[in-house]
Enzyme design. Structure first.
Site, short mmCIF file in Angstrom:
data_model
loop_
_atom_site.label_atom_id
_atom_site.label_comp_id
_atom_site.label_asym_id
_atom_site.label_seq_id
_atom_site.Cartn_x
_atom_site.Cartn_y
_atom_site.Cartn_z
N GLY A 633 0.85 -1.18 0.00
CA GLY A 633 0.00 0.00 0.00
C GLY A 633 0.89 1.22 0.00
CB THR A 634 0.13 4.82 -0.10
OG1 THR A 634 -0.86 4.54 -1.07
CG2 THR A 634 0.90 6.04 -0.51
CG PHE A 635 0.80 5.59 3.89
CD1 PHE A 635 1.75 6.57 3.82
CD2 PHE A 635 -0.43 5.82 3.28
CE1 PHE A 635 1.50 7.77 3.19
CE2 PHE A 635 -0.68 7.01 2.65
CZ PHE A 635 0.28 7.99 2.60
CB SER A 636 1.83 -0.64 5.57
OG SER A 636 0.68 -1.24 5.04
CE LYS A 652 -0.75 -4.22 7.60
NZ LYS A 652 -2.11 -3.69 7.71
CG ASP A 749 -9.82 0.92 5.39
OD1 ASP A 749 -10.73 1.21 4.59
OD2 ASP A 749 -8.66 0.69 5.04
#
Ligand code: NAG
Ligand code: NAG
Ligand code: NAG
Ligand code: NAG
Ligand code: NAG
Ligand code: NAG
Ligand code: NAG
Ligand code: NAG
Length: 904
Positions: A633-636, A652, A749
């Site tokens: 993902g963008t952040f993980s 993660k 989410d």
């Protein structure tokens, strides 16, 4: 002889009970060695009062879990019961005369610290941290004169540190942080010859740091942040040169930074921000060559930034914001190859843009705001660097935005407001597709038209171009800014009709005011029946829709920046905090550790049954190999990690974003641990974490079958998705979510990408920790940006900006629709422009379509039974995605309805 075992145990228990009743505590048993028999009684009492899992019923207490005995006499020397959910009375432990080690950390113990523990003259290690112990620290504890390690941190202790503890002459590590202790740090601490670690942060301590501290011992770690300490930083701390970690943030310390600081060649971490320190930063700081973090923001420091800092080759973070520093940023700082953050905002610094800093290839944050920098911005402002935050507002920069801005391919935030910048906004801005947090060019002298390329910034949330001299029409292309929430184009020279675009019309009129020739909604100026009138009129009807589309387009499960960055920040804090605790030991062990392996600074496994199975180095190493990557993902990024034990875990890796100050970090770590315990079979549990360098890894159980998203939409996986399996997945997710709601937690989410499938296709809802950690009702964080994944966001979110229980129900309804239709929730060609899955399904009757035309025929055409169940589930999905939140059922009811559908 399996059948006889229980009886054997029972008779043993009977004997044990007898002995518990007959022998007085502490007396010497005739048969055993000194203490052994008495220990049997005390251990039975402890078992009764504390009920640790795995204790008894056998009478041989030395065989109980976590118990160590010496020799054959049954004398207990160590009890290790961390993280067992214990909540009882443990005073009986004070009768274990031989006890050298007692670890009851991270349980739910309440009441006071038993003063009888002071009678344990052999006790060397006492860890009662992370419980709910209240009251005062008992003065009698001073009687445990052999104590070397005392940890009472993260409880609810109050009162002063009793003077009687001065008897603990052998103390090496004293940890009392995270309580409500008052009074001064006692002066005798300075006289302890073995003191290496003193950690008392987050209390209400006042008075000075004991004078002379550090002179009589090899003090390595001193962490006193978030108290009310006064006076100066004693130069004695640095005298012997052993200090490695110094954290004094958020106190009322005054005076200067001692010149002796340079004696500490091993000093890696200095955080002295939010105090009243004055004077210059001593040039000798450059001699502390191991410095990694230097944070001295919000003080009253003056003079210049010492060029000697360039000698600290490992410096990663330099934060000198909000002081009275003057002069320029020294050129030599460009030699700091490890520098990731340079924050000097709110000073009196000036000169040209410090170009040399751009040579720091790892720089991710440059904050020069609120200074007096002037001149042009460099053309190569990014030049392929890792810059994510470029914060230059409130300076006197002039000239234009260089076209080189297009090279800032990782930029998340660009703040250029309140400068003297001019010229046109370059079209290259459209190349900075990563822009997400804000693009703010307000209060400058920009002229010319808005570049159409702005429309390419589809992740951008905040756009502020106000107070410039921008002219021409607002390009319709800006409707490509699909993530826009806040827009301000006021006080320019814009003309014509405001394009019909949800985020525009939902803004206040003030976002567009001060443009004399601008017309249309949200301004009260009607465009009339003039040239703009007709097209404006026809588009009006779609207004509500287009905003939903805006929210609905970007791919699945985009976990929004603010949430993750906050989480990362929390872990960074944990890292610091752990660093002090671990660093001393790790340093010593380092020699022995293989040179290649990164140094894990903190790690924990919450789930006891997995503690043996998990090897932290293997977790770390798994993240080095791309072939282990299972999701990005963008952040993980998520990796699959195989332990030497054969166990597979999911790792993660959170991408380091910002080390912002976050309050309540200890509580958050506690929350994470608690979460590992609350568990529900349909929720993914965190099983631990690993921190090293700037990296935070979260460990989860590995779920072999990927996500529901993959199952539904990957062509390869699709054939495994038969209806009974999908229905069972739906019920699982509903149950997990219902449980979360029952424990007063809102998931942030809910989407098919967060539904994980184990080897038997049981479904578990993931990303729960983020929901727990950032639950707004718990005051841990306020949710200010978008939360959730596009396509799953309930319509009311656009105006409430809050994730709610009915909002979760809506998102779950979208997951149901996704299962029924096999379509992605965001835009699909088939839906038509401005329509997402929910709209498409709800509008089916109006289009004259039957449910069969909506449901995936590969499922519904298989059998009548499947079709009947699908129709029932479709009704549930329709209820869940009702526009009005109040009309949606509770998750508990949803579970019932789905189970009914399954049993029908
Ligand atoms: C408590 O402090 C001791 C001594 O410094 C340390 O060994 C132990 O790991 C700490 N306990 C926890 C749970 O961090
Ligand atoms: C800490 O103690 C003070 C009095 O000593 C009390 O007023 C305050 O409420 C306590 N705070 C907490 C968080 O327990
Ligand atoms: C520091 O603060 C103390 C009171 O807390 C005051 O007595 C002392 O004069 C101050 N020193 C300096 C250098 O400001
Ligand atoms: C910088 O860090 C590296 C790797 O951790 C270490 O080997 C080196 O000694 C450090 N440099 C200094 C000056 O401390
Ligand atoms: C820069 O960052 C990369 C990736 O995080 C890292 O591998 C490299 O060692 C860093 N370089 C320096 C000089 O710290
Ligand atoms: C841009 O970066 C490259 C290395 O990536 C470097 O060689 C070059 O000199 C830089 N250009 C400028 C103008 O700094
Ligand atoms: C943009 O920057 C200016 C400072 O120049 C600030 O006042 C304004 O609040 C910022 N806009 C937004 C939307 O944050
Ligand atoms: C602003 O920039 C212009 C040129 O772009 C320059 O003439 C003017 O002096 C600057 N004003 C200030 C206050 O720096």
């Amino acid at each position: 002889m399996p059948s006889s075992t229980p009886c054997y145990r029972r008779s043993f228990l009977f004997l044990a009970l007898l002995s518990a009743c007959s022998s007085a505590p502490g007396t010497v048993d005739g048969a055993g060695t000194a203490g052994g028999g008495g220990d049997a009684a005390a251990m039975q009492a402890l078992r009764r009062d504390l009920a640790p899992p795995g204790w008894g019923p056998g009478a041989d207490h030395c065989a109980w879990r976590g118990v160590t005995c010496a020799g054959g006499g049954g004398a207990v020397t160590a009890i290790d019961l961390p993280r067992r959910g214990l909540r009882g009375d443990f005073a009986a432990a004070a009768e274990l005369r031989e006890l050298a080690r007692l670890d009851l950390s991270a349980n739910s113990l309440s009441g006071g610290v038993p003063q009888a523990l002071g009678a344990l003259t052999r006790l060397e290690f006492l860890d009662l941290s992370m419980n709910a112990l209240a009251g005062a620290v008992p003065p009698a504890l001073g009687g445990a004169s052999r104590l070397r390690f005392l940890n009472l941190s993260n409880n609810a202790l109050s009162g002063a540190i009793p003077d009687e503890l001065r008897g603990l002459k052998g103390l090496q590590e004293l940890q009392i942080s995270g309580n409500n202790l008052t009074g001064a740090l006692p002066g005798w601490l300075a006289g302890l010859p073995g003191l290496r670690v003193l950690s008392a942060y987050e209390n209400a301590l006042s008075g000075p740091i004991p004078p002379g501290l550090g002179l009589s011992s090899e003090l390595q770690v001193l962490n006193l942040h978030s108290n009310s300490l006064e006076g100066s930083i004693p130069s004695s701390l640095f005298e012997r040169g052993n200090l490695q970690v110094l954290i004094l943030t958020l106190n009322r310390l005054n005076g200067t930074i001692p010149d002796t600081i340079g004696r500490c060649r091993g000093l890696s971490n200095v955080r002295i921000g939010d105090n009243l320190l004055s004077g210059a930063i001593p040039a000798s700081v450059g001699d502390a060559a191991s410095l990694t973090y230097f944070e001295a923001s919000t003080n009253d420091l003056s003079g210049g930034i010492p060029a000697q800092l360039a000698q600290c080759a490992n410096l990663t973070l330099l934060n000198l914001a909000y002081n009275r520093l003057a002069g320029e940023v020294p050129d030599v700082l460009g030699e700091l190859r490890s520098l990731q953050e340079l924050i000097v905002s709110g000073n009196g610094l000036g000169g040209e843009f410090p170009r040399s800093i751009l040579r720091c290839r790892n720089l991710s944050k440059l904050d020069l705001s609120y200074n007096a920098f002037r001149g042009d911005l460099p053309e190569n402002i990014c030049n392929g660097s890792r810059l994510q935050f470029l914060v230059l507002d409130h300076n006197e920069f002039s000239g234009g935005i260089p076209a080189g801005i297009g090279g800032c391919t990782r930029l998340l935030e660009l703040q250029l407001g309140s400068n003297n910048l001019s010229g046109e906004i370059p079209a290259e801005i459209g190349k900075v597709k990563s822009l997400q947090i804000a693009l703010n060019l307000s209060s400058n002298h920009f002229t010319g038209p808005l570049p159409r390329e702005l429309g390419r910034l589809d992740k951008l949330v905040v756009l502020d171009l106000s107070r410039n001299e921008i002219s021409g029409q607002i390009p319709g292309d800006m409707r490509g800014m699909l993530s826009l929430i806040e827009v301000n184009l006021s006080n320019n020279r814009l003309a014509g009709a405001i394009p019909v675009f949800g985020p525009f019309q939902k803004s206040a009129a003030s976002s567009f005011s001060g443009n004399a020739e601008l017309c249309g909604d949200p301004l009260t100026v009607d465009c009339g029946s003039s040239i703009y009138g007709s097209s404006y009129g026809t588009e009006t009807d779609h207004r509500g829709i287009s905003y939903r589309v805006a929210l609905a387009v970007v791919g699945s499960c985009v976990l929004i920046f603010s949430l993750v960055s906050l989480l990362v920040a929390l872990f960074m804090w944990r890292e610091r905090q752990e660093k002090e605790e671990e660093e001393a030991k790790k340093k010593a062990a380092e020699v022995a550790v293989a040179a290649a392996a990164p140094q894990v600074v903190a790690s924990a496994v919450f789930v006891e049954s997995l503690q043996q199975a998990i090897d932290f180095q293997s977790c770390v190493k798994a993240t080095f190999k791309d072939e282990n990557e299972v999701g990005d993902g963008t952040f993980s990024t998520t990796y699959r990690a195989v332990m030497p034990s054969g166990t597979v875990v999911s790792v993660k890796k959170l991408k380091s974003v910002d080390r912002a100050v976050v309050q309540q970090r200890t509580k958050v770590v506690r929350e994470l641990e608690r979460l590992a315990h609350i568990g529900h079979e349909n929720l993914v549990r965190p099983i631990g974490y690993v921190l090293y360098d700037d990296v935070a890894l979260l460990l989860h159980q590995h779920l072999a079958n990927g996500t529901l998203l993959q199952l539904l939409h990957d062509n390869g996986e699709r054939r495994k998705a038969d209806w009974p399996r999908l229905l069972s997945i739906a019920v699982d997710v509903a149950q997990g979510l219902a449980f979360l709601h029952q424990v007063a937690t809102v998931h942030l989410d809910v989407c098919s990408g967060n539904v994980f499938l184990d080897s038997r296709y049981n479904a578990l809802l993931g990303e729960v920790e983020i929901s727990r950690l950032l639950d707004p009702t718990k005051g841990t964080a306020s949710i200010s940006a978008v939360a959730g994944s596009f396509g799953y966001i309930p319509p009311e979110y656009a105006y409430t900006m809050r994730v709610t229980v009915p909002g979760n129900v809506y998102s779950f309804g979208v997951v149901l629709l996704e299962i029924l239709t096999s379509k992605l929730p965001a835009v699909d060609e088939a839906f038509g422009e401005g329509v997402d899955l929910v709209k498409w399904v709800h509008a089916a009757p109006a289009r004259g379509e039957t449910p069969e035309q909506i449901m995936d025929p590969r499922l519904s055409a298989v059998s009548f039974a499947w079709r009947r169940q699908m129709l029932a589930v479709l009704r549930v999905a329709m209820l869940c995605t009702e526009r009005a939140p109040a009309k949606r059922p509770r998750m508990k009811k949803v579970v019932e309805m789905l189970q009914e559908a399954r049993d029908s």
